[in-house]
Design a protein around this motif. Structure first.
Motif, PDB file in Angstrom:
ATOM      1  N   GLY A 113       2.354  65.354  -2.391  1.00 14.94           N
ATOM      2  CA  GLY A 113       2.358  66.274  -3.522  1.00 14.94           C
ATOM      3  C   GLY A 113       3.755  66.527  -4.013  1.00 14.94           C
ATOM      4  O   GLY A 113       4.683  65.732  -3.744  1.00 14.94           O
ATOM      5  N   PRO A 114       3.974  67.629  -4.697  1.00 11.23           N
ATOM      6  CA  PRO A 114       5.291  67.906  -5.295  1.00 11.23           C
ATOM      7  C   PRO A 114       6.441  67.961  -4.299  1.00 11.23           C
ATOM      8  O   PRO A 114       7.573  67.630  -4.649  1.00 11.23           O
ATOM      9  CB  PRO A 114       5.086  69.270  -5.974  1.00 11.23           C
ATOM     10  CG  PRO A 114       3.625  69.402  -6.166  1.00 11.23           C
ATOM     11  CD  PRO A 114       2.977  68.650  -5.061  1.00 11.23           C
ATOM     12  N   ALA A 115       6.159  68.363  -3.056  1.00 10.91           N
ATOM     13  CA  ALA A 115       7.236  68.463  -2.063  1.00 10.91           C
ATOM     14  C   ALA A 115       7.553  67.130  -1.404  1.00 10.91           C
ATOM     15  O   ALA A 115       8.549  67.014  -0.675  1.00 10.91           O
ATOM     16  CB  ALA A 115       6.863  69.490  -0.989  1.00 10.91           C
ATOM     17  N   THR A 121      13.326  57.875  -6.017  1.00 13.35           N
ATOM     18  CA  THR A 121      14.581  58.630  -5.957  1.00 13.35           C
ATOM     19  C   THR A 121      14.944  59.078  -4.543  1.00 13.35           C
ATOM     20  O   THR A 121      16.113  59.376  -4.277  1.00 13.35           O
ATOM     21  CB  THR A 121      14.490  59.885  -6.846  1.00 13.35           C
ATOM     22  OG1 THR A 121      13.496  60.770  -6.312  1.00 13.35           O
ATOM     23  CG2 THR A 121      14.122  59.511  -8.284  1.00 13.35           C
ATOM     24  N   GLY A 122      13.961  59.156  -3.675  1.00 12.02           N
ATOM     25  CA  GLY A 122      14.205  59.682  -2.339  1.00 12.02           C
ATOM     26  C   GLY A 122      14.234  61.192  -2.291  1.00 12.02           C
ATOM     27  O   GLY A 122      14.377  61.779  -1.210  1.00 12.02           O
ATOM     28  N   CYS A 123      14.106  61.833  -3.445  1.00 12.46           N
ATOM     29  CA  CYS A 123      14.114  63.297  -3.538  1.00 12.46           C
ATOM     30  C   CYS A 123      12.695  63.809  -3.763  1.00 12.46           C
ATOM     31  O   CYS A 123      11.820  63.066  -4.210  1.00 12.46           O
ATOM     32  CB  CYS A 123      15.013  63.748  -4.688  1.00 12.46           C
ATOM     33  SG  CYS A 123      16.738  63.248  -4.506  1.00 12.46           S
ATOM     34  N   PRO A 124      12.436  65.093  -3.482  1.00  6.83           N
ATOM     35  CA  PRO A 124      11.102  65.631  -3.746  1.00  6.83           C
ATOM     36  C   PRO A 124      10.697  65.442  -5.204  1.00  6.83           C
ATOM     37  O   PRO A 124      11.520  65.587  -6.113  1.00  6.83           O
ATOM     38  CB  PRO A 124      11.245  67.108  -3.389  1.00  6.83           C
ATOM     39  CG  PRO A 124      12.355  67.153  -2.387  1.00  6.83           C
ATOM     40  CD  PRO A 124      13.318  66.088  -2.829  1.00  6.83           C
ATOM     41  N   TYR A 125       9.419  65.120  -5.414  1.00 11.69           N
ATOM     42  CA  TYR A 125       8.913  64.950  -6.772  1.00 11.69           C
ATOM     43  C   TYR A 125       9.131  66.197  -7.622  1.00 11.69           C
ATOM     44  O   TYR A 125       9.503  66.109  -8.793  1.00 11.69           O
ATOM     45  CB  TYR A 125       7.403  64.697  -6.744  1.00 11.69           C
ATOM     46  CG  TYR A 125       6.941  63.307  -6.428  1.00 11.69           C
ATOM     47  CD1 TYR A 125       6.926  62.318  -7.405  1.00 11.69           C
ATOM     48  CD2 TYR A 125       6.459  62.990  -5.169  1.00 11.69           C
ATOM     49  CE1 TYR A 125       6.444  61.043  -7.128  1.00 11.69           C
ATOM     50  CE2 TYR A 125       5.977  61.724  -4.873  1.00 11.69           C
ATOM     51  CZ  TYR A 125       5.971  60.752  -5.856  1.00 11.69           C
ATOM     52  OH  TYR A 125       5.497  59.502  -5.582  1.00 11.69           O
ATOM     53  N   GLY A 126       8.865  67.381  -7.045  1.00 10.35           N
ATOM     54  CA  GLY A 126       8.887  68.591  -7.847  1.00 10.35           C
ATOM     55  C   GLY A 126       7.885  68.476  -8.977  1.00 10.35           C
ATOM     56  O   GLY A 126       6.767  67.971  -8.819  1.00 10.35           O
TER      57      GLY A 126
END
Length: 380
Positions: A113-115, A121-126
Motif C-alpha cells: 500500500g502507500p507505506a 524509487t525505493g521510497c514509500p509510494y505515499g
C-alpha cells in the motif's frame, strides 16, 4: 493436499497467534488500469484446514481493522484481535470445525500500500500508490486462497467494508464460494457516507504533517487521523446508542462546571479515541480504504443490481440492523429479493441493536444464532 495448521487454543490464558505474510510476484492489473508489479498480503489463520480443503472460512475485515482478528501476538498485548469473541472453539466460527483465515487488503496498513516501497524509487509510494477497489482487493485475496491450497471457500463473511468484499467474492468468483454472509452492507455506498468520509479526509489532509502524503520520514498526521476517527464515531454509533451509554452524564457525575473544557461522559469517550497511544491505522491507508468503499457501486459497475448479482450461486445470508441508518435494512433487502427472484438461496435476518451499524463488531453474540446454523446447513 497438505494440511495447514493455524491452531488456536483457549486454556484460560492468552491465545497467541502469528501474523503471516504472503508475497505474490508478477503483474496485477487494477480496475484503474494501473499495474502492480507484485504485492504482499498480511493474514492470520485459526484452526486446521482439512485434507480436501473444504472447511475454510474467510473473514473480511471492516474499514479500520485488519488481519488480526483473534488472539494476541504476545501475551502482554492489551487487547486481542478485533473479532476474538467470534473465532475459536465453540465460538460462532468454531475452529474445531473451520479453518478461519482473516486477510488484510491491498492498501491496508500491513500489506502492499502507500507505506510500501515503490520499486521505481525505493521510497514509500505515499499518495503515488494507485487507487484500488473492492474488486481489486478480492482478486488479491483469491490468489492468497490459492496459495493456501483453498480451492473453494466454505464461506466468506464480513461486515460493512468486509461485507462489500464478501459480496464481491460471490460475484467475481462464484465457483470459489459456497456460502456468503454479508453484514451491514448495501448494494452501493450512499452520498451521505461519502460526505462523512470527505470530512475525515479534510481532517487528515489539513494536518500540517500530512505533507501531501509523503510523511513517512517524519511524525505524520497523527492529530489529523485522531480527529478523523473521532468524527467517524457517529457514523457507526446511533443516537439511541449514545443516549443509552452516556445520556447527559457529566464526567465526574457532578453538576455542570460551566466551562469550555470537556464536561460530559460522551466527550471523555471521544477523547479516549483521539488520545490512543498509537495510531489505529496508517492515515494514507485509511484514505485509500475509504475511497475503495466509496467506489463500491454494484448497479453502476454492472448496469443494474440484477446484472450484478446474476453470477451469484453461493447460499447467501444477509444480516442488517434495524437501527443502521448508514446501510438501512431496506437497501439490504433489495439484494435479498433479487437473489430470491433468480432462484438463489438467500435469507435476510434483521437484528435489533442499540449500536446500529457497529453491532456486528461489538455484539457478536447476536449474530451467532443466525450465522452458526446457516453455515452448518447442507446445500438445499
Amino acid at each position: 493436499m497438505a494440511e495447514v495448521d493455524g491452531a488456536i487454543k483457549r486454556d484460560g490464558g492468552p491465545t497467541l497467534v502469528q501474523a503471516m505474510n504472503a508475497r505474490f510476484e508478477g503483474p496485477m492489473e487494477l480496475n484503474s488500469g494501473h499495474v502492480l508489479p507484485g504485492f504482499d498480503l498480511s493474514y492470520e489463520t485459526y484452526g486446521r484446514l482439512d485434507r480436501d480443503g473444504e472447511n475454510a472460512v474467510l473473514v473480511c475485515h471492516s474499514l479500520t481493522k485488519g488481519a488480526h482478528a483473534a488472539g494476541r501476538h504476545i501475551a502482554q498485548d492489551a487487547h486481542s484481535g478485533w473479532w476474538d469473541r467470534a473465532i475459536g472453539p465453540g465460538h460462532m466460527l468454531d475452529t474445531d470445525r473451520y479453518f478461519v483465515v482473516c486477510s488484510d487488503v491491498l492498501a491496508g496498513g500491513a500489506s502492499t500500500g502507500p507505506a510500501s516501497a515503490d520499486p521505481a524509487t525505493g521510497c514509500p509510494y505515499g499518495a503515488d500508490f494507485p487507487v484500488v477497489t473492492i474488486e481489486d482487493m478480492v482478486n488479491a485475496q483469491r490468489r492468497l486462497m490459492q496459495h493456501l491450497g483453498i480451492v473453494r471457500l466454505h464461506a466468506v463473511i464480513g461486515g460493512c467494508f468486509g461485507g462489500q468484499q464478501a459480496l464481491q467474492w460471490a460475484i467475481s468468483h462464484p465457483d470459489a464460494v459456497r456460502n456468503a454472509v454479508v453484514i451491514g452492507t448495501g448494494p452501493d455506498t450512499s452520498a451521505h457516507t461519502i460526505a462523512i468520509f470527505s470530512v475525515m479526509r479534510h481532517l487528515i489532509r489539513n494536518d500540517p504533517n500530512f505533507n501531501d502524503g509523503d510523511y513517512y520520514a517524519g511524525p505524520g498526521p497523527v492529530r489529523g487521523l485522531a480527529n478523523a476517527l473521532v468524527a467517524a464515531v457517529p457514523l457507526w454509533m446511533s443516537r439511541d446508542a449514545m443516549g443509552r451509554r452516556f445520556a447527559r452524564r457529566t464526567m465526574a457525575g457532578q453538576p455542570p462546571r460551566y466551562t469550555l473544557e470537556p464536561e460530559f461522559a460522551v466527550e471523555a469517550f471521544l477523547n479516549s479515541i483521539a488520545n490512543q497511544p498509537r495510531p489505529a491505522i496508517d492515515p494514507n491507508s485509511l484514505l485509500y480504504l475509504m475511497r475503495a468503499e466509496e467506489y463500491f457501486d454494484l448497479p453502476g459497475r454492472y448496469g443494474s443490481l440484477e446484472a450484478a448479482l446474476k453470477s451469484v450461486s453461493a447460499r447467501t445470508l444477509f444480516v442488517s440492523y434495524r437501527t443502521d441508518w448508514r446501510y438501512p435494512s431496506e437497501e439490504t433487502d433489495r439484494m435479498h429479493q433479487v437473489l430470491l427472484r433468480q432462484g438463489t438461496h438467500s435469507h435476510h435476518a434483521v437484528l435489533d441493536s442499540p449500536l446500529g451499524h457497529g453491532g456486528f463488531i461489538y455484539e457478536v453474540e447476536s449474530l451467532a444464532p443466525e450465522v452458526v446454523p446457516f453455515l452448518a446447513e447442507e446445500d438445499t
